[in-house]
Design a protein around this motif. Structure first.
Motif, PDB file in Angstrom:
ATOM      1  N   ARG A  31      14.756  -4.648 -15.239  1.00  0.00           N
ATOM      2  CA  ARG A  31      15.320  -6.276 -16.451  1.00  0.00           C
ATOM      3  C   ARG A  31      15.741  -7.237 -15.328  1.00  0.00           C
ATOM      4  O   ARG A  31      15.682  -8.263 -15.330  1.00  0.00           O
ATOM      5  N   ALA A  34      13.508  -8.802 -13.350  1.00  0.00           N
ATOM      6  CA  ALA A  34      12.459  -9.825 -13.893  1.00  0.00           C
ATOM      7  C   ALA A  34      13.166 -11.106 -14.745  1.00  0.00           C
ATOM      8  O   ALA A  34      12.731 -12.223 -14.326  1.00  0.00           O
ATOM      9  N   GLU A  35      14.778 -11.270 -14.623  1.00  0.00           N
ATOM     10  CA  GLU A  35      15.458 -12.623 -15.076  1.00  0.00           C
ATOM     11  C   GLU A  35      15.843 -13.128 -14.033  1.00  0.00           C
ATOM     12  O   GLU A  35      15.505 -14.307 -14.241  1.00  0.00           O
ATOM     13  N   TYR A  37      13.938 -13.275 -11.176  1.00  0.00           N
ATOM     14  CA  TYR A  37      12.695 -14.070 -10.622  1.00  0.00           C
ATOM     15  C   TYR A  37      11.954 -14.783 -12.183  1.00  0.00           C
ATOM     16  O   TYR A  37      11.958 -16.113 -11.270  1.00  0.00           O
ATOM     17  N   ARG A  38      12.272 -15.140 -13.013  1.00  0.00           N
ATOM     18  CA  ARG A  38      12.172 -16.099 -13.480  1.00  0.00           C
ATOM     19  C   ARG A  38      13.349 -17.464 -13.943  1.00  0.00           C
ATOM     20  O   ARG A  38      12.674 -18.377 -13.876  1.00  0.00           O
ATOM     21  N   LYS A  39      14.407 -16.946 -13.743  1.00  0.00           N
ATOM     22  CA  LYS A  39      15.153 -18.287 -13.308  1.00  0.00           C
ATOM     23  C   LYS A  39      14.728 -19.213 -11.993  1.00  0.00           C
ATOM     24  O   LYS A  39      14.806 -19.910 -11.758  1.00  0.00           O
ATOM     25  N   GLU A  40      14.416 -18.368 -11.262  1.00  0.00           N
ATOM     26  CA  GLU A  40      14.222 -18.813  -9.586  1.00  0.00           C
ATOM     27  C   GLU A  40      12.745 -19.233  -9.949  1.00  0.00           C
ATOM     28  O   GLU A  40      13.100 -20.460  -9.799  1.00  0.00           O
ATOM     29  N   ARG A  41      12.249 -19.436 -10.742  1.00  0.00           N
ATOM     30  CA  ARG A  41      10.575 -19.777 -11.046  1.00  0.00           C
ATOM     31  C   ARG A  41      10.770 -21.376 -11.707  1.00  0.00           C
ATOM     32  O   ARG A  41      10.804 -22.213 -11.274  1.00  0.00           O
ATOM     33  N   ASP A  42      11.789 -21.105 -12.784  1.00  0.00           N
ATOM     34  CA  ASP A  42      12.763 -22.329 -13.055  1.00  0.00           C
ATOM     35  C   ASP A  42      13.034 -23.220 -12.421  1.00  0.00           C
ATOM     36  O   ASP A  42      13.456 -24.308 -12.754  1.00  0.00           O
ATOM     37  N   ARG A  45      10.504 -24.925 -10.417  1.00  0.00           N
ATOM     38  CA  ARG A  45       9.702 -26.232 -11.035  1.00  0.00           C
ATOM     39  C   ARG A  45      10.619 -27.272 -11.259  1.00  0.00           C
ATOM     40  O   ARG A  45      10.163 -28.263 -11.379  1.00  0.00           O
TER      41      ARG A  45
END
Length: 195
Positions: A31, A34-35, A37-42, A45
């Motif tokens: 988890r 995954a968090e 990776y989400r922060k890196e994606r944001d 962007r």
């Protein structure tokens, strides 16, 4: 139900709890990844959006950055911000001699499960298994050549003396509070390590 049966049931329950904690820790780690990776994606962007704003925004950002650095921005001082020294748990030394790589691997896995159940110490594992791969196994590994290898390369010094010196040095360097000699014929189970 006899006392031995109750003890065995208690240790098996503790072992099962350790396995559950191991799985829970893996789930928490997944988890967390995954968090991340989400922060890196944001972040990527937002970075892409900023790149589209043009050179004027970059100049303003650079002026802000240089101004902040010239001001010597530092974290606030005060009692709430004083560094706190972490209390480190004691070190236990495990002497694992005469096991092959699979045996050392099994012992290290069992030891890691034990630490998930009760993280009350930092382990140092001394092994004479040259084929056990180096890397992060969750424990500090110390290598000592096995008796045959030592006697082949250094017949002038007794292997027992080298073993004694290494144990003394490890105990001193790590300030160990406990040393456990692992029986190669019967390595300890999780329940036995929890005792």
């Amino acid at each position: 139900m006899t006392l031995d049966t109750m003890d065995r049931a208690r240790w098996e329950l503790a072992a099962m709890a350790g396995r559950l904690r191991s799985l829970e820790a893996r789930l928490v780690e997944e988890r967390r990844l995954a968090e991340a990776y989400r922060k890196e994606r944001d972040r990527e962007r937002k970075r892409a959006d900023r790149l589209e704003l043009g050179p004027l925004s970059w100049r303003a950002a650079l002026r802000w950055w240089h101004g902040r650095n010239r001001a010597g921005a530092r974290p606030p001082a005060g009692p709430g911000y004083a560094p706190v020294a972490a209390v480190r748990p004691p070190v236990h030394l495990y002497v694992v001699l005469g096991l092959d790589a699979a045996g050392v691997h099994d012992f290290v896995l069992t030891l890691r499960q034990r630490l998930l159940v009760s993280p009350d110490h930092r382990p140092v594992v001394m092994t004479d298994c040259a084929s056990y791969p180096a890397g992060n196994h969750g424990v500090l590994l110390e290598y000592l050549p096995d008796r045959a290898t030592w006697e082949r390369h250094r017949p002038d010094r007794s292997w027992e003396d080298v073993l004694s010196e290494r144990l003394t040095r490890l105990s001193r360097d790590h300030d160990t509070v406990r040393t456990t000699i692992v029986d190669r014929a019967r390595p300890p189970t999780l329940a036995e390590l929890l005792r």
